[in-house]
Design a protein around this motif. Sequence first.
Motif, mmCIF file in Angstrom:
data_model
loop_
_atom_site.group_PDB
_atom_site.id
_atom_site.type_symbol
_atom_site.label_atom_id
_atom_site.label_comp_id
_atom_site.label_asym_id
_atom_site.label_seq_id
_atom_site.Cartn_x
_atom_site.Cartn_y
_atom_site.Cartn_z
ATOM 1 N N VAL A 1 -24.032 -18.427 29.501
ATOM 2 C CA VAL A 1 -24.234 -19.279 28.333
ATOM 3 C C VAL A 1 -24.656 -18.371 27.184
ATOM 4 C CG1 VAL A 1 -25.562 -21.188 27.358
ATOM 5 C CG2 VAL A 1 -24.902 -21.242 29.767
ATOM 6 N N LYS B 1 -25.251 -18.374 22.660
ATOM 7 C CA LYS B 1 -25.486 -19.232 21.501
ATOM 8 C C LYS B 1 -24.318 -19.082 20.531
ATOM 9 C CE LYS B 1 -29.452 -21.055 22.493
ATOM 10 N NZ LYS B 1 -29.490 -22.469 22.857
ATOM 11 N N GLY B 2 -23.849 -20.213 20.024
ATOM 12 C CA GLY B 2 -22.787 -20.220 19.034
ATOM 13 C C GLY B 2 -23.355 -19.978 17.650
ATOM 14 N N GLU C 1 -25.689 -23.697 18.960
ATOM 15 C CA GLU C 1 -25.339 -24.527 20.117
ATOM 16 C C GLU C 1 -25.068 -23.663 21.337
ATOM 17 O OE1 GLU C 1 -21.262 -23.388 18.522
ATOM 18 O OE2 GLU C 1 -23.279 -23.634 17.716
ATOM 19 N N ASP C 2 -25.297 -24.241 22.506
ATOM 20 C CA ASP C 2 -24.961 -23.539 23.739
ATOM 21 C C ASP C 2 -23.450 -23.526 23.915
ATOM 22 O OD1 ASP C 2 -27.568 -23.019 24.454
ATOM 23 O OD2 ASP C 2 -27.738 -24.708 25.849
ATOM 24 N N ARG C 3 -22.909 -22.360 24.279
ATOM 25 C CA ARG C 3 -21.480 -22.214 24.540
ATOM 26 C C ARG C 3 -21.330 -21.611 25.937
ATOM 27 N NH1 ARG C 3 -18.515 -23.425 20.310
ATOM 28 N NH2 ARG C 3 -16.660 -22.416 21.144
ATOM 29 N N VAL C 4 -20.447 -22.176 26.723
ATOM 30 C CA VAL C 4 -20.214 -21.727 28.088
ATOM 31 C C VAL C 4 -19.148 -20.636 28.072
ATOM 32 C CG1 VAL C 4 -19.431 -22.417 30.382
ATOM 33 C CG2 VAL C 4 -20.829 -23.988 29.018
ATOM 34 N N VAL C 5 -19.446 -19.515 28.709
ATOM 35 C CA VAL C 5 -18.496 -18.414 28.824
ATOM 36 C C VAL C 5 -18.125 -18.277 30.296
ATOM 37 C CG1 VAL C 5 -18.092 -15.942 28.500
ATOM 38 C CG2 VAL C 5 -19.510 -17.201 26.860
#
Length: 180
Positions: A134, A136-137, A141-145
């Motif tokens: 995870v 940060k965008g 916001e949380d962004r899943v990688v």
Amino acid sequence: MSSRFSTLGAAGKAALVRRLLAAKEISGLSFDAIAARTSTTNLYAAQIFHGQAQATPRMAAALHETVPGISSDDLEQLQRSPVRTSDAHLASDPTVYRFQEAVNLYAASLKAVINEKCGDGIMSAIDMYSRVDVVKGVHGEDRVVVTLSGKFLPHIEQLEHLDTSKGVTPATTTLPSKSK
């Protein structure tokens, strides 16, 4: 170990997975924590607990130490080649559905870029490292990688003189001489 291959049916595998996940829950450890303690990726640790990967003796020993609630019988079962199947009910889960949607949406482009960069071939799902992180965008916001690092397997030109299916090894095969 009596057999290298799992003899569990669907119900047996489901029961094994329930026991493994119960032991994980009791341990209080996340897949990230189990992965760190077993020197694996978080996705591989999850695969083990879902009966989708075979544990090596090293991994079984590490799991025994990390999640002591896993029984000796279950650790032995984990070292057998699992039957890797998909659950039809799982396809309706929103997260699983979105993965399928993403692959379907980007499939042609992914294939084109892989082939452009590597040539005619495929990315292995067998020889693959995978993990979930995870970040940060730009808006916090949380962004899943999701990282899938698969070995490239080129398609080959099937040359007659290299065909070992006839019981002749390439080392003993000679090329036909060309007439001038």
